[in-house]
Design a protein around this motif. Structure first.
Motif, PDB file in Angstrom:
ATOM      1  N   TYR A 453       0.828  -1.212   0.000  1.00  0.00           N
ATOM      2  CA  TYR A 453       0.000   0.000   0.000  1.00  0.00           C
ATOM      3  C   TYR A 453       0.862   1.262   0.000  1.00  0.00           C
ATOM      4  CZ  TYR A 453      -3.018   3.757   1.571  1.00  0.00           C
ATOM      5  OH  TYR A 453      -3.683   4.955   1.660  1.00  0.00           O
ATOM      6  N   SER A 454       0.418   2.253  -0.734  1.00  0.00           N
ATOM      7  CA  SER A 454       0.947   3.609  -0.636  1.00  0.00           C
ATOM      8  C   SER A 454      -0.187   4.567  -0.990  1.00  0.00           C
ATOM      9  CB  SER A 454       2.131   3.824  -1.583  1.00  0.00           C
ATOM     10  OG  SER A 454       1.705   3.873  -2.930  1.00  0.00           O
ATOM     11  N   PRO A 455      -0.181   5.781  -0.436  1.00  0.00           N
ATOM     12  CA  PRO A 455      -1.238   6.750  -0.787  1.00  0.00           C
ATOM     13  C   PRO A 455      -1.309   7.018  -2.286  1.00  0.00           C
ATOM     14  CG  PRO A 455      -0.039   7.489   1.156  1.00  0.00           C
ATOM     15  CD  PRO A 455       0.709   6.305   0.627  1.00  0.00           C
ATOM     16  N   LEU A 456      -0.154   7.055  -2.959  1.00  0.00           N
ATOM     17  CA  LEU A 456      -0.164   7.277  -4.404  1.00  0.00           C
ATOM     18  C   LEU A 456      -0.896   6.148  -5.116  1.00  0.00           C
ATOM     19  CD1 LEU A 456       0.719   8.642  -7.053  1.00  0.00           C
ATOM     20  CD2 LEU A 456       2.880   7.367  -6.870  1.00  0.00           C
ATOM     21  N   LEU A 457      -0.581   4.902  -4.763  1.00  0.00           N
ATOM     22  CA  LEU A 457      -1.236   3.781  -5.431  1.00  0.00           C
ATOM     23  C   LEU A 457      -2.730   3.743  -5.121  1.00  0.00           C
ATOM     24  CD1 LEU A 457       0.928   0.528  -5.545  1.00  0.00           C
ATOM     25  CD2 LEU A 457       0.183   2.011  -7.399  1.00  0.00           C
ATOM     26  N   GLU A 458      -3.118   4.194  -3.932  1.00  0.00           N
ATOM     27  CA  GLU A 458      -4.554   4.264  -3.633  1.00  0.00           C
ATOM     28  C   GLU A 458      -5.255   5.196  -4.617  1.00  0.00           C
ATOM     29  OE1 GLU A 458      -7.707   5.616  -0.150  1.00  0.00           O
ATOM     30  OE2 GLU A 458      -5.652   5.100   0.397  1.00  0.00           O
ATOM     31  N   ARG A 459      -4.641   6.347  -4.896  1.00  0.00           N
ATOM     32  CA  ARG A 459      -5.242   7.280  -5.860  1.00  0.00           C
ATOM     33  C   ARG A 459      -5.219   6.695  -7.270  1.00  0.00           C
ATOM     34  NH1 ARG A 459      -2.555  10.699  -2.187  1.00  0.00           N
ATOM     35  NH2 ARG A 459      -0.658  10.950  -3.437  1.00  0.00           N
ATOM     36  N   VAL A 460      -4.147   5.968  -7.596  1.00  0.00           N
ATOM     37  CA  VAL A 460      -4.064   5.336  -8.916  1.00  0.00           C
ATOM     38  C   VAL A 460      -5.183   4.322  -9.101  1.00  0.00           C
ATOM     39  CG1 VAL A 460      -2.680   3.761 -10.326  1.00  0.00           C
ATOM     40  CG2 VAL A 460      -1.591   5.704  -9.217  1.00  0.00           C
ATOM     41  N   VAL A 461      -5.375   3.452  -8.118  1.00  0.00           N
ATOM     42  CA  VAL A 461      -6.391   2.400  -8.240  1.00  0.00           C
ATOM     43  C   VAL A 461      -7.791   3.006  -8.294  1.00  0.00           C
ATOM     44  CG1 VAL A 461      -7.396   0.385  -7.113  1.00  0.00           C
ATOM     45  CG2 VAL A 461      -4.903   0.676  -7.163  1.00  0.00           C
ATOM     46  N   LYS A 462      -8.046   4.006  -7.458  1.00  0.00           N
ATOM     47  CA  LYS A 462      -9.368   4.645  -7.475  1.00  0.00           C
ATOM     48  C   LYS A 462      -9.637   5.296  -8.827  1.00  0.00           C
ATOM     49  CE  LYS A 462     -10.184   5.545  -2.551  1.00  0.00           C
ATOM     50  NZ  LYS A 462     -10.378   6.574  -1.490  1.00  0.00           N
ATOM     51  N   LYS A 463      -8.656   6.005  -9.369  1.00  0.00           N
ATOM     52  CA  LYS A 463      -8.811   6.642 -10.680  1.00  0.00           C
ATOM     53  C   LYS A 463      -9.036   5.592 -11.769  1.00  0.00           C
ATOM     54  CE  LYS A 463      -8.191  11.249 -10.666  1.00  0.00           C
ATOM     55  NZ  LYS A 463      -9.004  12.223 -11.424  1.00  0.00           N
ATOM     56  N   ALA A 464      -8.337   4.480 -11.663  1.00  0.00           N
ATOM     57  CA  ALA A 464      -8.485   3.426 -12.663  1.00  0.00           C
ATOM     58  C   ALA A 464      -9.921   2.922 -12.710  1.00  0.00           C
ATOM     59  CB  ALA A 464      -7.522   2.279 -12.355  1.00  0.00           C
ATOM     60  N   TYR A 465     -10.536   2.764 -11.544  1.00  0.00           N
ATOM     61  CA  TYR A 465     -11.924   2.284 -11.517  1.00  0.00           C
ATOM     62  C   TYR A 465     -12.891   3.369 -11.965  1.00  0.00           C
ATOM     63  CZ  TYR A 465     -10.939  -2.289  -9.616  1.00  0.00           C
ATOM     64  OH  TYR A 465     -10.520  -3.580  -9.474  1.00  0.00           O
ATOM     65  N   GLU A 466     -12.598   4.604 -11.622  1.00  0.00           N
ATOM     66  CA  GLU A 466     -13.470   5.699 -12.078  1.00  0.00           C
ATOM     67  C   GLU A 466     -13.458   5.817 -13.597  1.00  0.00           C
ATOM     68  OE1 GLU A 466     -12.067   9.209 -10.161  1.00  0.00           O
ATOM     69  OE2 GLU A 466     -12.613   8.545  -8.136  1.00  0.00           O
ATOM     70  N   GLN A 467     -12.278   5.651 -14.195  1.00  0.00           N
ATOM     71  CA  GLN A 467     -12.143   5.823 -15.641  1.00  0.00           C
ATOM     72  C   GLN A 467     -12.212   4.507 -16.406  1.00  0.00           C
ATOM     73  OE1 GLN A 467      -8.704   8.198 -16.662  1.00  0.00           O
ATOM     74  NE2 GLN A 467      -8.952   9.552 -14.897  1.00  0.00           N
ATOM     75  N   GLN A 468     -12.237   3.392 -15.668  1.00  0.00           N
ATOM     76  CA  GLN A 468     -12.232   2.067 -16.297  1.00  0.00           C
ATOM     77  C   GLN A 468     -11.087   1.951 -17.300  1.00  0.00           C
ATOM     78  OE1 GLN A 468     -14.536  -0.868 -15.756  1.00  0.00           O
ATOM     79  NE2 GLN A 468     -14.250   0.362 -13.894  1.00  0.00           N
ATOM     80  N   ASN A 469      -9.882   2.193 -16.788  1.00  0.00           N
ATOM     81  CA  ASN A 469      -8.720   2.208 -17.667  1.00  0.00           C
ATOM     82  C   ASN A 469      -7.476   1.734 -16.916  1.00  0.00           C
ATOM     83  OD1 ASN A 469      -7.152   2.663 -19.940  1.00  0.00           O
ATOM     84  ND2 ASN A 469      -7.948   4.727 -20.286  1.00  0.00           N
ATOM     85  N   THR A 470      -6.496   1.255 -17.639  1.00  0.00           N
ATOM     86  CA  THR A 470      -5.172   0.796 -17.208  1.00  0.00           C
ATOM     87  C   THR A 470      -5.243  -0.586 -16.537  1.00  0.00           C
ATOM     88  OG1 THR A 470      -5.072   1.776 -14.993  1.00  0.00           O
ATOM     89  CG2 THR A 470      -4.441   3.178 -16.869  1.00  0.00           C
ATOM     90  N   LYS A 471      -4.066  -1.166 -16.321  1.00  0.00           N
ATOM     91  CA  LYS A 471      -3.965  -2.535 -15.794  1.00  0.00           C
ATOM     92  C   LYS A 471      -4.439  -2.667 -14.361  1.00  0.00           C
ATOM     93  CE  LYS A 471       0.852  -2.195 -14.219  1.00  0.00           C
ATOM     94  NZ  LYS A 471       1.186  -0.883 -14.824  1.00  0.00           N
ATOM     95  N   TRP A 472      -4.622  -1.541 -13.668  1.00  0.00           N
ATOM     96  CA  TRP A 472      -4.999  -1.615 -12.260  1.00  0.00           C
ATOM     97  C   TRP A 472      -6.431  -2.099 -12.065  1.00  0.00           C
ATOM     98  CZ3 TRP A 472      -0.932  -1.537  -9.263  1.00  0.00           C
ATOM     99  CH2 TRP A 472       0.224  -0.934  -9.745  1.00  0.00           C
ATOM    100  N   LEU A 473      -7.123  -2.389 -13.167  1.00  0.00           N
ATOM    101  CA  LEU A 473      -8.447  -3.013 -13.099  1.00  0.00           C
ATOM    102  C   LEU A 473      -8.357  -4.535 -13.104  1.00  0.00           C
ATOM    103  CD1 LEU A 473     -10.322  -0.875 -15.804  1.00  0.00           C
ATOM    104  CD2 LEU A 473     -10.509  -0.623 -13.333  1.00  0.00           C
ATOM    105  N   ASP A 474      -7.150  -5.072 -13.261  1.00  0.00           N
ATOM    106  CA  ASP A 474      -6.998  -6.497 -13.556  1.00  0.00           C
ATOM    107  C   ASP A 474      -7.074  -7.405 -12.336  1.00  0.00           C
ATOM    108  OD1 ASP A 474      -6.692  -5.829 -16.176  1.00  0.00           O
ATOM    109  OD2 ASP A 474      -4.509  -6.078 -16.229  1.00  0.00           O
TER     110      ASP A 474
END
Length: 685
Positions: A453-474
């Motif tokens: 976990y890191s705060p940056l990755l938390e924002r990355v994962v949340k953005k990925a789900y909001e935009q339905q984009n990038t590998k962080w949906l996998d």
């Protein structure tokens, strides 16, 4: 401490002995003393180089040539001076990644003691501090210091590649392998490269190497493998990695560190090889030798094309569009996606050394998989040769069809036993591996894995789900089907790692493989062509063949086949009398800065204050961000259950010899004899 091979870089490795975490309290004082001593010895040479640099351009002196001497290549590479602004930007980025995103950072500093693994504690953060304090004589020395520090962690996923200093290819005209000859493991001349050094004599092929630089050859090679190769925590894998045969050439990574091939500047100009060669008319295995003799062999540099001077060399190979001199904290910039894509796809090398790619089964992305039925008397044995799981998106369906078609053909032709050759497979797409396991043995429960976990990755994962984009949906939760969206990452667990008792991780997850469009599902029947139900081969009918260089996805596939399905494993090569593993660097999943920054740009997070900045020179760093566990009855998150820090030994062993080292079909035939005789049986780990 392990002893240091004479092949090591004297200055750098002396400095890096201070990275051992047990010595960190005294390291700064020791470093200052050591640096002072080294500087006294090198000041005159540095001044001479500085004076000469104003008179001539060493890069221009060899531009347009096909090869150059060690010293001429070194003069070009060391022409570029150490720059503190570049150093600061570079180190800040490496620190952010290793501290916040590298999943094994705490374990690297305080690793568990595991019998069968040679693990040296490395405090990465302290090592970077020491590098920053040193007044380096050239930019190359600084850049290589970072690469060497990360290499010492012995996680092949963790690597720093300064592409500015990866453009020359350095060859030893004598290429070596290790052979079992009359029940004795010897260092042997596998082949010579007279195309780069005309004095190389083809009659040396088959000669036994008695000494290297005055030291007994096997001792030298083992010492080098232990001290200088960061491919694996298993010494046998490292040993295999520094040897080359024509069948298994190990030059696929950009920092390949074997005895005869580097993309970085070697530590010395030449080596002395003492050889004893077979008498005329005899074979090497007859061991009837002429008198030993010594040959002095230089390192020869292949010179990159497309430059004419030091200035154009820097512009073509080193200069980054992301360099912001004097304004290193500026965040209102966007990444140069074209440059990041070129770095990520490897389009930054002026020379390509991968000349030994097999012709059969290749496509535009390289060879993935080939099905070969052996000749009589081993015609009941088939080989599945998988060189890579890095399946391009447009090749996924073809890969699935090739696997199912190949297995159907084996079944129709009466193949009773299968050799799964995973040697020199650097991994790739985990979903391709998932498909292979499911095809042989139906669905297998996923191994638990999690992400630091890191705060940056938390924002990355949340953005990925909001935009339905990038590998962080996998990813999908392994044990919590009610979790939705990014909850798998934000609802964290805390485990002990090293001396840190409170490291936060995501929930245990597995891959969704959504990008494969259902192709990897065991019940897939798209067009009726992609499904194969195995009712023929039991685990005992299959054997894994591996030289240990089965890494990442390959390591996880091999481990799951072995631990969950009791498929036996045959180790290939290594040090005789030393039990070997058949897989290496099974960390779970890795990322590279080039792809991570592209994800940030897509998600609109390029200006995030916690995001690592791009490197000021053309460079890339890779790191493990997802750790994977062995199967256990009850998941606890303990570090001792991690595959990366576990020993899973092969059940039986095969060695290269004079007959099979350069003929992979002979090698497979030797493996088939062992398999058909029932001499490679699964041993409970």
């Amino acid at each position: 401490m392990r002893s240091i091979s004479i092949f090591s870089s004297f200055q750098l490795l002396l400095v890096f002995t201070l990275f051992i975490s047990n010595s960190t309290a005294a390291a700064p004082t020791v470093l200052e003393s050591l640096a002072s001593t080294i500087n006294l010895a090198t000041n005159l040479a540095a001044k001479k180089n500085s004076d000469n640099a104003t008179k001539y351009d060493p890069c221009a002196a060899i531009a347009g040539k096909s090869t150059a001497s060690f010293n001429d290549a070194k003069a070009c590479l060391d022409f570029f001076k150490y720059d503190k602004d570049i150093a600061k930007q570079t180190l800040d980025t490496v620190r952010k990644i290793t501290n916040d995103l590298y999943v094994f950072n705490e374990l690297a500093k305080n690793p568990p003691q595991v019998e069968g693994l040679g693990i040296t504690p490395i405090d990465i953060s302290h090592g970077l501090d020491l590098i920053e304090k040193e007044n380096w004589k050239s930019d190359r020395e600084f850049q290589e210091a970072i690469a060497l520090l990360l290499d010492k962690v012995e996680d092949a996923h963790l690597s720093y590649s300064p592409f500015c200093y990866r453009q020359f290819i350095f060859w030893q005209p004598i290429q070596l392998n290790a052979l079992l000859r009359n029940q004795r493991l010897v260092i042997n001349v596998a082949y010579v490269k007279d195309d780069i050094w005309p004095d190389a004599d083809s009659s040396w092929v088959g000669c036994e190497v008695v000494q290297i630089d005055g030291i007994e050859a096997m001792e030298m090679v083992v010492n080098y493998a232990v001290n200088n190769n960061g491919e694996s925590k298993d010494v046998n894998t490292c040993f295999n990695n520094i040897m080359n045969t024509k069948s298994y050439f190990h030059g696929w990574d950009d920092g390949a560190d074997d005895l005869g091939y580097h993309r970085f500047l070697p530590a010395q100009e030449y080596h002395n090889y003492t050889l004893k060669c077979p008498q005329k008319g005899t074979l090497p295995k007859q061991e009837e030798y002429d008198e030993p003799f010594t040959v002095v062999v230089p390192w020869v540099a292949q010179v990159p094309p497309s430059y004419t001077s030091a200035e154009s060399y820097w512009k073509n190979f080193c200069e980054s569009s992301h360099y912001s001199k004097g304004n290193v904290t500026k965040r209102d910039i966007h990444y140069d996606l074209h440059e990041l894509k070129a770095i990520h796809e490897g389009d930054v090398f002026a020379l390509n050394a991968n000349t030994n790619a097999a012709a059969a089964g290749e496509n535009k992305h390289g060879r993935y998989i080939e099905f070969i039925q052996l000749d009589k008397p081993n015609d009941k044995v088939g080989v599945i040769d998988i060189q890579s799981f890095s399946i391009a998106a447009e090749d996924r369906e073809a890969f699935v069809q090739n696997v199912t078609t190949g297995l159907r053909t084996f079944e129709k032709d009466g193949v009773e036993k299968i050799i799964l050759d995973l040697s020199s497979n650097g991994g790739g797409d985990a979903c391709a591996g998932e498909f292979l396991i499911n095809t042989f043995f139906n669905s297998t429960p996923d191994y638990p894995s999690d992400i630091k976990y890191s705060p940056l990755l938390e924002r990355v994962v949340k953005k990925a789900y909001e935009q339905q984009n990038t590998k962080w949906l996998d990813y999908k939760p392994l044990h919590n089907d009610s979790s939705r969206g990014s909850e798998w990452f934000t609802d964290t667990h805390t485990y002990a790692r090293g001396n840190d008792k409170n490291v936060r991780f995501s929930q245990p997850v597995s891959l969704s493989c959504a990008g494969w469009g259902g192709l990897t599902s065991p019940d897939n029947n798209k067009n009726g062509n992609n499904t194969f139900v195995n009712n023929k081969w039991k685990p005992s009918d299959v054997v894994i063949l591996s030289d240990g260089r089965c890494g990442s996805t390959c390591a996880i596939v091999a481990s799951r086949l072995h631990l969950s399905h009791q498929v036996p494993a045959m180790g290939l090569g290594g040090i005789r009398g030393n039990r070997m593993q058949f897989a290496s660097f099974p960390g779970g999943e890795s990322d590279r800065l080039s792809s991570f920054l592209m994800d940030l740009e897509i998600l609109g997070l390029s200006t995030d204050a916690d995001a690592p900045l791009p490197f000021p020179e053309r460079a890339d760093i890779g790191w493990t961000f997802r750790e994977v566990y062995k199967p256990t009855k009850e998941f606890t998150g303990q570090e001792t259950d991690l595959l990366e820090y576990s020993v899973i030994n092969a059940d039986c062993r095969l060695y290269f010899d004079d007959d099979n080292a350069d003929d992979v079909k002979r090698l497979w035939a030797d493996a088939a004899k062992v398999l058909l005789a029932g001499q490679c049986l699964y041993i409970e780990q």
